[in-house]
Design a protein around this motif. Structure first.
Motif, short mmCIF file in Angstrom:
data_model
loop_
_atom_site.label_atom_id
_atom_site.label_comp_id
_atom_site.label_asym_id
_atom_site.label_seq_id
_atom_site.Cartn_x
_atom_site.Cartn_y
_atom_site.Cartn_z
N VAL A 112 -0.54 -47.98 -83.10
CA VAL A 112 0.61 -47.36 -82.45
C VAL A 112 0.54 -47.69 -80.96
N LEU A 113 1.65 -48.17 -80.41
CA LEU A 113 1.77 -48.44 -78.97
C LEU A 113 2.77 -47.47 -78.36
N TYR A 114 2.34 -46.76 -77.35
CA TYR A 114 3.21 -45.88 -76.58
C TYR A 114 3.38 -46.51 -75.20
N ASN A 115 4.45 -47.30 -75.03
CA ASN A 115 4.70 -47.92 -73.72
C ASN A 115 5.47 -46.92 -72.87
N ARG A 116 4.75 -45.98 -72.36
CA ARG A 116 5.31 -44.77 -71.75
C ARG A 116 6.05 -45.06 -70.45
N ILE A 117 7.22 -44.48 -70.33
CA ILE A 117 8.01 -44.59 -69.11
C ILE A 117 7.53 -43.50 -68.15
N PRO A 118 7.37 -43.82 -66.86
CA PRO A 118 6.78 -42.85 -65.93
C PRO A 118 7.63 -41.58 -65.79
N LYS A 119 6.92 -40.48 -65.51
CA LYS A 119 7.52 -39.18 -65.20
C LYS A 119 8.42 -38.67 -66.32
N SER A 120 7.98 -38.83 -67.56
CA SER A 120 8.77 -38.37 -68.70
C SER A 120 7.94 -37.53 -69.66
N ALA A 174 8.89 -47.57 -52.04
CA ALA A 174 9.44 -48.68 -52.83
C ALA A 174 9.50 -48.31 -54.31
N LEU A 175 8.48 -47.61 -54.80
CA LEU A 175 8.45 -47.20 -56.20
C LEU A 175 9.52 -46.16 -56.49
N LEU A 176 9.73 -45.22 -55.58
CA LEU A 176 10.75 -44.19 -55.75
C LEU A 176 12.13 -44.82 -55.84
N ARG A 177 12.43 -45.75 -54.95
CA ARG A 177 13.74 -46.40 -54.97
C ARG A 177 13.94 -47.20 -56.26
N ASP A 178 12.89 -47.84 -56.71
CA ASP A 178 12.98 -48.62 -57.95
C ASP A 178 13.24 -47.71 -59.14
N GLU A 179 12.51 -46.63 -59.26
CA GLU A 179 12.60 -45.77 -60.43
C GLU A 179 13.86 -44.90 -60.44
N CYS A 180 14.62 -44.91 -59.38
CA CYS A 180 15.86 -44.12 -59.32
C CYS A 180 17.09 -44.99 -59.45
N HIS A 181 16.95 -46.23 -59.94
CA HIS A 181 18.08 -47.13 -60.12
C HIS A 181 18.06 -47.72 -61.53
N ASP A 182 18.68 -47.05 -62.48
CA ASP A 182 18.79 -47.54 -63.86
C ASP A 182 17.46 -48.06 -64.38
N TYR A 183 16.41 -47.31 -64.13
CA TYR A 183 15.06 -47.75 -64.47
C TYR A 183 14.83 -47.75 -65.98
N MET A 184 15.32 -46.73 -66.65
CA MET A 184 15.10 -46.60 -68.09
C MET A 184 15.79 -47.74 -68.85
N TYR A 234 20.51 -42.56 -72.02
CA TYR A 234 19.85 -41.30 -72.34
C TYR A 234 20.62 -40.53 -73.42
N TYR A 235 21.95 -40.45 -73.27
CA TYR A 235 22.73 -39.72 -74.27
C TYR A 235 22.78 -40.47 -75.59
N TYR A 236 22.68 -41.77 -75.55
CA TYR A 236 22.58 -42.56 -76.78
C TYR A 236 21.28 -42.20 -77.52
N ILE A 237 20.17 -42.16 -76.78
CA ILE A 237 18.87 -41.80 -77.38
C ILE A 237 18.87 -40.35 -77.84
N LEU A 238 19.45 -39.47 -77.04
CA LEU A 238 19.51 -38.06 -77.41
C LEU A 238 20.30 -37.87 -78.70
N GLY A 239 21.42 -38.60 -78.83
CA GLY A 239 22.21 -38.51 -80.06
C GLY A 239 21.42 -39.00 -81.27
N MET A 240 20.69 -40.12 -81.11
CA MET A 240 19.86 -40.62 -82.20
C MET A 240 18.79 -39.61 -82.59
N HIS A 241 18.14 -39.03 -81.58
CA HIS A 241 17.08 -38.06 -81.85
C HIS A 241 17.62 -36.85 -82.60
#
Length: 435
Positions: A85-93, A259-269, A383-390
């Protein structure tokens, strides 16, 4: 007077060029990060023993729907038997919380399912987790490392890494991918709180003050120049280090964190689930990244859960990957199984709050909230696409039929409601845009 010159006309070598302190420090950091080390096999610390709770606290816990009526006749709910099993975890989630639960489930599964006191599943944590985007050769090497893990035995591994195409075929028995997402605006605010109030790499002021004051310049960010392919977490100097050494550390850490904050706040997911390809970073056609991200979520992952419904996310992991995470079959997960990390509820932040220190930003002003929605519109849609699937998978596999009081027994195959017998593609179809 001429006797003082050097004999034979030899010319003295030029003085060595001095290297700036910042450059020398960066070189040491680079050498530290690139030093090869073996992967760790120490799993995350599982949840500790439960503290006694009052009756009202027990009743207030959110519990997952019971799994006693899981329909084995539907392919979407059928257990997977992968090698790893691979969990390629997205930060701060919420990854630290779910990984703690996953670690605890391994030994419980070994005991209840296989009659062993200790699990034979190895938890691999690679020692190159700072690289989130991988070049073609590095990606091939990473997939090869997962193949090697599978050759040695069953495994679980985690890493902050963009979706790696082809990783599910790293072993003949397959590698299952799982993930956990969070509302993108909440995730952006969480990154700011983590950097400013938990790690103290940014000035501990409200997020509004950072945005309105110009420090957090989100309007002029571009993926071609601002994306951070590695998280260069600079080593903290020792207590005996000089003030100059600490000042260099603070300066470099501030620049990296911003730099990391700006990156993760622009359509990062969206970029995270899209992967490593150039289409995932095409400013001229950002819709391609969103469509590929949706495709990967649908077809490449065993399940992508949501932090806002952590208990049912864990229940889906138990159902779909029982050889790893089933644990005690007679016990249903609840909120007490997921310890809080890096939040105002954690021990560090509770201590800081008791001493009067500020532990998180105040709520965002409406104009800044609108700004974050504008620069994360594809993330919000994903996010709402994933939420609907879940939600639909929980409804299908846990037989809830949309009720909040727990699962209902709808009978055997042939005696089920219409919604439960629909084709899975139709059942999981959601609108392209959130309602």
């Amino acid at each position: 007077a001429g006797g003082s010159g050097s004999s034979g006309g030899a010319v003295a070598p030029p003085p060595a060029k001095r290297i700036s302190h910042i450059r020398a420090y960066k070189e040491r950091v680079k050498q530290h990060l690139e030093t090869p080390r073996n992967a760790s096999t120490t799993p995350p610390k599982p949840p500790g023993p439960r503290k006694p709770m009052s009756r009202s606290q027990r009743l207030a816990l959110k519990r997952a729907y019971a799994a006693s009526n899981v329909p084995t006749w539907h392919a979407e709910c059928a257990p997977r038997r992968p090698r790893g099993v691979l969990y390629n975890r997205i930060p701060k989630s919420g990854s630290a919380s779910i990984m703690s639960w996953m670690s605890g489930q391994l030994n419980l599964t070994a005991y209840h399912r296989f009659g062993k006191n200790v699990t034979d599943v190895t938890w691999w944590s690679p020692h190159i987790p700072k690289h989130r985007w991988l070049a073609e050769d590095d990606l091939a090497n990473y997939v090869a490392s997962l193949s090697e893990y599978g050759r040695r035995g069953r495994f679980v591994t985690q890493r902050h890494v963009y979706h790696p195409d082809g990783v599910e075929r790293a072993h003949a028995d397959g590698v299952a991918l799982v993930n956990l997402v969070r509302d993108p605006i909440d995730r952006c605010v969480s990154r700011y709180n983590y950097e400013a109030f938990y790690k103290k790499r940014l000035p501990p002021v409200d997020f509004d003050a950072c945005l309105d004051g110009g420090r957090c310049d989100f309007k002029h960010w571009h993926v071609s120049t601002g994306e951070q392919h590695r998280y260069q977490d600079y080593p903290v100097p020792s207590r005996k280090a000089s003030a100059k050494e600490w000042k260099k550390f603070q300066r470099l850490s501030y620049n990296q964190s911003m730099a990391l904050l700006r990156d993760e706040c622009h359509d990062y997911m969206t970029r995270w689930f899209c992967g490593h390809g150039p289409e995932c970073r095409d400013d001229s056609d950002p819709g391609r990244a969103l469509e590929k991200a949706k495709h990967n979520v649908r077809h490449a992952y065993a399940h992508v859960g949501v932090l806002e419904d952590l208990v049912n996310t864990a229940q889906m992991f138990r159902i779909l990957l029982p050889d790893f995470f089933e644990g005690d079959p007679d016990r249903t997960p609840d909120e007490a199984d997921f310890p809080a990390h890096h939040t105002e509820k954690s021990a560090v932040m509770v201590h800081a709050a008791a001493s009067g220190a500020k532990t998180k930003s105040a709520p965002l002003a409406p104009h800044n909230l609108d700004l974050l929605y504008a620069i994360n519109k594809r993330d919000v849609e994903l996010y709402y696409y994933i939420l609907g699937m879940h939600q639909r998978r929980v409804r299908l596999c846990l037989r809830t039929n949309g009720e909040v009081r727990g699962a209902r027994d709808h009978g055997d195959e042939g005696d089920v409601p219409d919604w439960a017998t629909k084709d899975v593609t139709a059942l999981l179809r959601v609108k392209d845009r959130p309602e």
